[in-house]
Motif scaffolding. Structure first.
Motif, mmCIF file in Angstrom:
data_model
loop_
_atom_site.group_PDB
_atom_site.id
_atom_site.type_symbol
_atom_site.label_atom_id
_atom_site.label_comp_id
_atom_site.label_asym_id
_atom_site.label_seq_id
_atom_site.Cartn_x
_atom_site.Cartn_y
_atom_site.Cartn_z
ATOM 1 N N SER A 111 38.028 49.389 50.345
ATOM 2 C CA SER A 111 37.051 50.468 50.593
ATOM 3 C C SER A 111 35.649 49.924 50.807
ATOM 4 O O SER A 111 34.812 50.607 51.386
ATOM 5 C CB SER A 111 37.080 51.527 49.487
ATOM 6 O OG SER A 111 37.685 51.036 48.343
ATOM 7 N N ASP A 112 35.375 48.678 50.368
ATOM 8 C CA ASP A 112 34.056 48.121 50.704
ATOM 9 C C ASP A 112 34.085 47.305 52.001
ATOM 10 O O ASP A 112 33.166 46.539 52.296
ATOM 11 C CB ASP A 112 33.453 47.321 49.542
ATOM 12 C CG ASP A 112 34.349 46.184 49.079
ATOM 13 O OD1 ASP A 112 35.402 45.963 49.706
ATOM 14 O OD2 ASP A 112 33.988 45.506 48.101
ATOM 15 N N GLY A 113 35.153 47.467 52.793
ATOM 16 C CA GLY A 113 35.123 46.962 54.171
ATOM 17 C C GLY A 113 35.699 45.573 54.391
ATOM 18 O O GLY A 113 35.693 45.083 55.515
ATOM 19 N N ARG A 114 36.211 44.933 53.325
ATOM 20 C CA ARG A 114 36.737 43.575 53.519
ATOM 21 C C ARG A 114 38.190 43.591 53.972
ATOM 22 O O ARG A 114 39.019 44.292 53.383
ATOM 23 C CB ARG A 114 36.639 42.782 52.210
ATOM 24 C CG ARG A 114 35.288 42.087 52.046
ATOM 25 C CD ARG A 114 35.275 41.255 50.801
ATOM 26 N NE ARG A 114 35.540 42.069 49.621
ATOM 27 C CZ ARG A 114 35.949 41.583 48.452
ATOM 28 N NH1 ARG A 114 36.164 40.296 48.312
ATOM 29 N NH2 ARG A 114 36.148 42.383 47.424
ATOM 30 N N ALA A 115 38.472 42.819 55.026
ATOM 31 C CA ALA A 115 39.854 42.732 55.506
ATOM 32 C C ALA A 115 40.618 41.746 54.629
ATOM 33 O O ALA A 115 40.047 40.773 54.138
ATOM 34 C CB ALA A 115 39.870 42.259 56.950
ATOM 35 N N PHE A 116 41.894 42.036 54.396
ATOM 36 C CA PHE A 116 42.718 41.097 53.621
ATOM 37 C C PHE A 116 44.099 40.960 54.249
ATOM 38 O O PHE A 116 44.535 41.826 55.024
ATOM 39 C CB PHE A 116 42.837 41.544 52.155
ATOM 40 C CG PHE A 116 43.570 42.853 51.965
ATOM 41 C CD1 PHE A 116 44.951 42.904 51.899
ATOM 42 C CD2 PHE A 116 42.856 44.051 51.874
ATOM 43 C CE1 PHE A 116 45.629 44.102 51.737
ATOM 44 C CE2 PHE A 116 43.522 45.267 51.722
ATOM 45 C CZ PHE A 116 44.908 45.291 51.649
ATOM 46 N N ALA A 117 44.756 39.846 53.929
ATOM 47 C CA ALA A 117 46.119 39.611 54.438
ATOM 48 C C ALA A 117 46.976 39.061 53.310
ATOM 49 O O ALA A 117 46.608 38.096 52.649
ATOM 50 C CB ALA A 117 46.076 38.606 55.588
ATOM 51 N N MET A 118 48.099 39.730 53.069
ATOM 52 C CA MET A 118 49.065 39.244 52.077
ATOM 53 C C MET A 118 50.394 38.999 52.785
ATOM 54 O O MET A 118 50.671 39.595 53.832
ATOM 55 C CB MET A 118 49.291 40.288 50.979
ATOM 56 C CG MET A 118 48.157 40.413 49.985
ATOM 57 S SD MET A 118 48.701 41.298 48.505
ATOM 58 C CE MET A 118 48.612 42.973 49.092
ATOM 59 N N ARG A 119 51.219 38.178 52.173
ATOM 60 C CA ARG A 119 52.574 38.042 52.669
ATOM 61 C C ARG A 119 53.264 39.383 52.466
ATOM 62 O O ARG A 119 53.153 39.978 51.383
ATOM 63 C CB ARG A 119 53.281 36.945 51.874
ATOM 64 C CG ARG A 119 54.515 36.473 52.548
ATOM 65 C CD ARG A 119 55.240 35.421 51.736
ATOM 66 N NE ARG A 119 56.496 35.180 52.382
ATOM 67 C CZ ARG A 119 56.720 34.219 53.267
ATOM 68 N NH1 ARG A 119 55.783 33.351 53.546
ATOM 69 N NH2 ARG A 119 57.875 34.112 53.867
ATOM 70 N N ASP A 120 53.948 39.859 53.489
ATOM 71 C CA ASP A 120 54.540 41.198 53.396
ATOM 72 C C ASP A 120 55.865 41.136 52.644
ATOM 73 O O ASP A 120 56.936 41.439 53.186
ATOM 74 C CB ASP A 120 54.725 41.802 54.795
ATOM 75 C CG ASP A 120 55.014 43.291 54.716
ATOM 76 O OD1 ASP A 120 54.824 43.876 53.627
ATOM 77 O OD2 ASP A 120 55.422 43.865 55.739
ATOM 78 N N SER A 121 55.767 40.759 51.375
ATOM 79 C CA SER A 121 56.971 40.574 50.583
ATOM 80 C C SER A 121 56.572 40.646 49.109
ATOM 81 O O SER A 121 55.713 39.898 48.660
ATOM 82 C CB SER A 121 57.553 39.191 50.909
ATOM 83 O OG SER A 121 58.622 38.897 50.059
#
Ligand code: FES
Ligand SMILES: [Fe+2]
Length: 389
Positions: free
Chosen positions: A80-90
């Protein structure tokens, strides 16, 4: 795979006469046995680099997006504060894709047993089934996560090698060069049913133009003529030195008329997959970047972004660029038909020299990762190449 065999394999892989084993494996997606054997081999990916995963607009609000890079499934979102994130989809509990879960603006809740993970760090923050009796340290559990940065309307993910960790300090994600504050920008993409190596050498190939990209607005097959271009080494890549672009293309002639100044073009290729082109004439400029990103060993994606201050409406540019991309895509689809039958391939001089540099740079990068020692650049200085196109 034993190490010696892996090395031997690389030796074959970068022989100019052959294509990657991974590219060959990719040609038989219907053959399960080969596919399993393929899993055991190296897919020919370059880890520990930034790759564009999704366009920024795909992760608006609390929407999660999925992507696959280098055969790693990813779930991406924006806090919600605008930071993009990426996790392993698992989910680290039972492996269900986290993208089926719910995102509240900070944490992603798994759809199966409700474990919650902080989007930015991947850290587990809650396991609902635990009671006060349990001693499990929840905050020691992590979902796989990757460094993530946004540039030019793309979410870039730094793909650390499997089993590896992101280094403390990593270089910033690549940014498209711009030469002024006011400009137009557009993005395009297309999938190619091939190994990333074929996508990349297709992108830098100077000899296909008159055959694949014949158009009334660009050039005809009859306009083929001899060319001489200077190339120079740059860190992790090579540059087609600033030169006046081909006079057989109408848009360049027009640009020259508009500014009265000469038109110069510079084209860089930089590992792992970036082709940058800038065209300048007086105060006017056009800057573009194409990346070929490995999705799987049998699939890659071209992302194309351009920015310019030349008086060119976005829709006009897009329709030309789409035509070009479609021509390349159709050719690669046809090529993948042929590659299914495991042909022997050739790289010739001088038109295929850039492709040879790419394979040599890639081999160097892999070797440097393995030994920690810098390898000399495959070009020992500027060279002039000649071809007809
Ligand atoms: S599988 Fe995700 S919480 Fe159990
Ligand atoms: Fe092309």
């Amino acid at each position: 795979m034993p190490f010696a065999r892996l090395l031997a394999w690389y030796a074959v892989y970068y022989d100019a006469q052959t294509m990657s084993e991974a590219a060959r494996m990719a040609s038989f997606p219907e053959n399960e046995e080969l596919q399993q054997a393929g899993q055991a081999t190296d897919a020919g990916f370059l880890w520990d680099f930034w790759y564009p995963a999704v366009r920024s607009e795909e992760i608006r609000g609390k929407r999660l997006a999925t992507a696959m890079l280098l055969e790693v499934p990813l779930v991406l979102g924006r806090t919600s504060d605008g930071r993009a994130f990426a996790m392993r989809d698992s989910c680290p509990h039972r492996g269900i894709p986290l993208s089926y879960g719910r995102f509240d603006g900070t944490t992603v809740e798994c759809s199966y047993h409700g474990w919650r993970f902080d989007g930015c760090s991947g850290k587990c923050v809650e396991i609902p089934s635990l009671t006060s009796q349990d001693k499990l340290k929840v905050d020691r559990i992590f979902a796989g996560h990757y460094p993530c940065e946004e540039r030019d309307g793309y979410v870039w993910v730094y793909m650390t090698a499997p089993g590896g960790r992101a280094p403390e300090k990593i270089v910033a994600a690549p940014e498209l060069p711009k030469f002024g504050a006011r400009f137009k920008r557009t993005q395009l993409f297309c999938d190619l049913p091939s190994h990333v190596d074929h996508g990349i050498i297709g992108l830098m190939d100077p000899a296909h133009g008159p055959f694949v990209h014949q158009s009334w607005f660009w050039r005809s097959r009859r306009s083929i003529h001899e060319k001489e271009k200077k190339f120079e080494p740059i860190p992790n890549g090579f540059r087609m030195s600033p030169h006046s672009p081909s006079t057989n293309s109408a848009p360049y002639q027009l640009l020259k008329k508009m500014t009265g100044a000469p038109v110069t073009t510079t084209i860089d290729f930089v590992l792992p997959n970036l082709r940058l082109e800038e065209i300048r004439s007086g105060k006017l400029w056009f800057s573009s970047r194409a990346t070929v990103t490995p999705v799987r060993r049998d699939l890659c994606r071209i992302d194309f972004v351009a920015a310019w201050n030349v008086p060119l409406p976005v829709f006009v540019f897009r329709s030309f660029a789409k035509t070009f991309l479609r021509q390349d895509q159709e050719t690669m689809i046809q090529q993948s038909e042929g590659l299914k039958h495991n042909p022997r391939l050739m790289l010739i001089d001088d038109a295929d020299r850039p492709a040879k540099w790419y394979f040599a740079l890639k081999a160097n990068a892999l070797e440097e990762r393995r030994t920690g020692q810098a390898k000399p650049h495959p070009m020992d200085g500027p060279v002039t190449l000649h071809w007809k196109s």
